[in-house]
Design an enzyme around this catalytic site. Sequence first.
Site, PDB file in Angstrom:
ATOM      1  N   HIS A 188       0.859  -1.205   0.000  1.00 26.81           N
ATOM      2  CA  HIS A 188       0.000   0.000   0.000  1.00 26.81           C
ATOM      3  C   HIS A 188       0.895   1.256   0.000  1.00 26.81           C
ATOM      4  CE1 HIS A 188      -2.912   2.877   1.513  1.00 26.81           C
ATOM      5  NE2 HIS A 188      -3.821   1.968   1.802  1.00 26.81           N
ATOM      6  N   GLU A 228      -1.223   1.295  -5.145  1.00 24.93           N
ATOM      7  CA  GLU A 228      -1.023   0.080  -4.358  1.00 24.93           C
ATOM      8  C   GLU A 228      -0.961  -1.143  -5.270  1.00 24.93           C
ATOM      9  OE1 GLU A 228      -4.155   0.238  -1.347  1.00 24.93           O
ATOM     10  OE2 GLU A 228      -4.187   2.400  -1.635  1.00 24.93           O
TER      11      GLU A 228
HETATM   12  C1  BG6 Z   1      -6.964   2.242   0.671  1.00 24.28           C
HETATM   13  C2  BG6 Z   1      -8.454   2.055   0.526  1.00 24.28           C
HETATM   14  O1  BG6 Z   1      -6.330   1.120   0.167  1.00 24.28           O
HETATM   15  O2  BG6 Z   1      -6.616   2.384   2.044  1.00 24.28           O
HETATM   16  C3  BG6 Z   1      -9.183   3.227   1.178  1.00 24.28           C
HETATM   17  O3  BG6 Z   1      -8.763   1.932  -0.848  1.00 24.28           O
HETATM   18  C4  BG6 Z   1      -8.733   3.373   2.634  1.00 24.28           C
HETATM   19  O4  BG6 Z   1     -10.580   3.028   1.108  1.00 24.28           O
HETATM   20  C5  BG6 Z   1      -7.199   3.498   2.665  1.00 24.28           C
HETATM   21  O5  BG6 Z   1      -9.331   4.502   3.217  1.00 24.28           O
HETATM   22  C6  BG6 Z   1      -6.616   3.664   4.061  1.00 24.28           C
HETATM   23  O6  BG6 Z   1      -7.005   2.621   4.885  1.00 24.28           O
HETATM   24  P1  BG6 Z   1      -6.534   2.558   6.402  1.00 24.28           P
HETATM   25  O7  BG6 Z   1      -7.133   1.322   6.966  1.00 24.28           O
HETATM   26  O8  BG6 Z   1      -5.052   2.551   6.412  1.00 24.28           O
HETATM   27  O9  BG6 Z   1      -7.082   3.837   7.042  1.00 24.28           O
END
Ligand code: BG6
Length: 274
Positions: free
Chosen positions: A151, A251
């Site tokens: 990510h 990602e």
């Molecule tokens: C992304 C998602 O991968 O991660 C989003 O597509 C999400 O919807 C983002 O808000 C962050 O997620 P987290 O759990 O780290 O707050």
Amino acid sequence: MIKKLQNGFEYVEISNKAAIAKIALQGAHLFHYERSSEIPLLWLSDASKFELGTAIRGGVPICWPSFGNNNPKLPQHGFARTVMWQLGEIQELDEDTTQLRFSLEDSKESRELWDYKFLVELTIRVGKTLEMELKTTNCDNVPFTITQALHTYFNVSAIEDVTIEGLEGKKYLDALTLQHHTQVDEIRFSQEVDRVYQGVEDTIILKDANREIELKNSGSKSVVVWNPWIDKCARMSGMKPDAYKEFVCIESANAYEDKREILPNKSHTIHLSV
Ligand code: BG6
């Protein structure tokens, strides 16, 4: 090379001729990577918490064994990003490149959430390019299915300067409306974007006012493009209200249609080079 913050939070710091990097033992989470005489490639929130049980906001969280919240028994993006990994070998491959290995195996706690035996190995090569390889091995005697992502939060000059090329013509699921669309032009940002592109095998190019970055993925055919924009950013943990201006996430994923079934004693690997 292992350093500790005052609260005991541990990370490894790597420095060679080509780059410096910092990787937390929690989540094997790369949260800093900077090539010599360049601004950091990865964005890290200055409001991020560094404490056990909370994912670092920025860098490259590892979403595993589930991306997003498609498995209601698991936390959002799985559990790998908030548990301690085992640090393995650190090797100087040459004066420009350092290779680190991390691993995560099933435990009593993981089996309460996801009842399979597994081995996940992350290899990170810190050099002129950044390479990350995430290998999942099924050590159980039944198949299991994963969704996952590296990510990556990219540090950008300003979100309105950003374009992403290489996804033209690709189908995507808009996670905000759950509608399917086809990308026509390069991607630009003027509102919240949360999309899962499918069937991606090409190089992706991220441009901003300062630089052009090439991302190459293998083992993953889905790419998530995300920026929370104003309202969601204001609601998010570990982020200041204006933070959405400073990053974009691209990602490298196996998500939605690209989920992967792994048979007993078999492995699946995703690889990112940037
Ligand atoms: C992304 C998602 O991968 O991660 C989003 O597509 C999400 O919807 C983002 O808000 C962050 O997620 P987290 O759990 O780290 O707050």
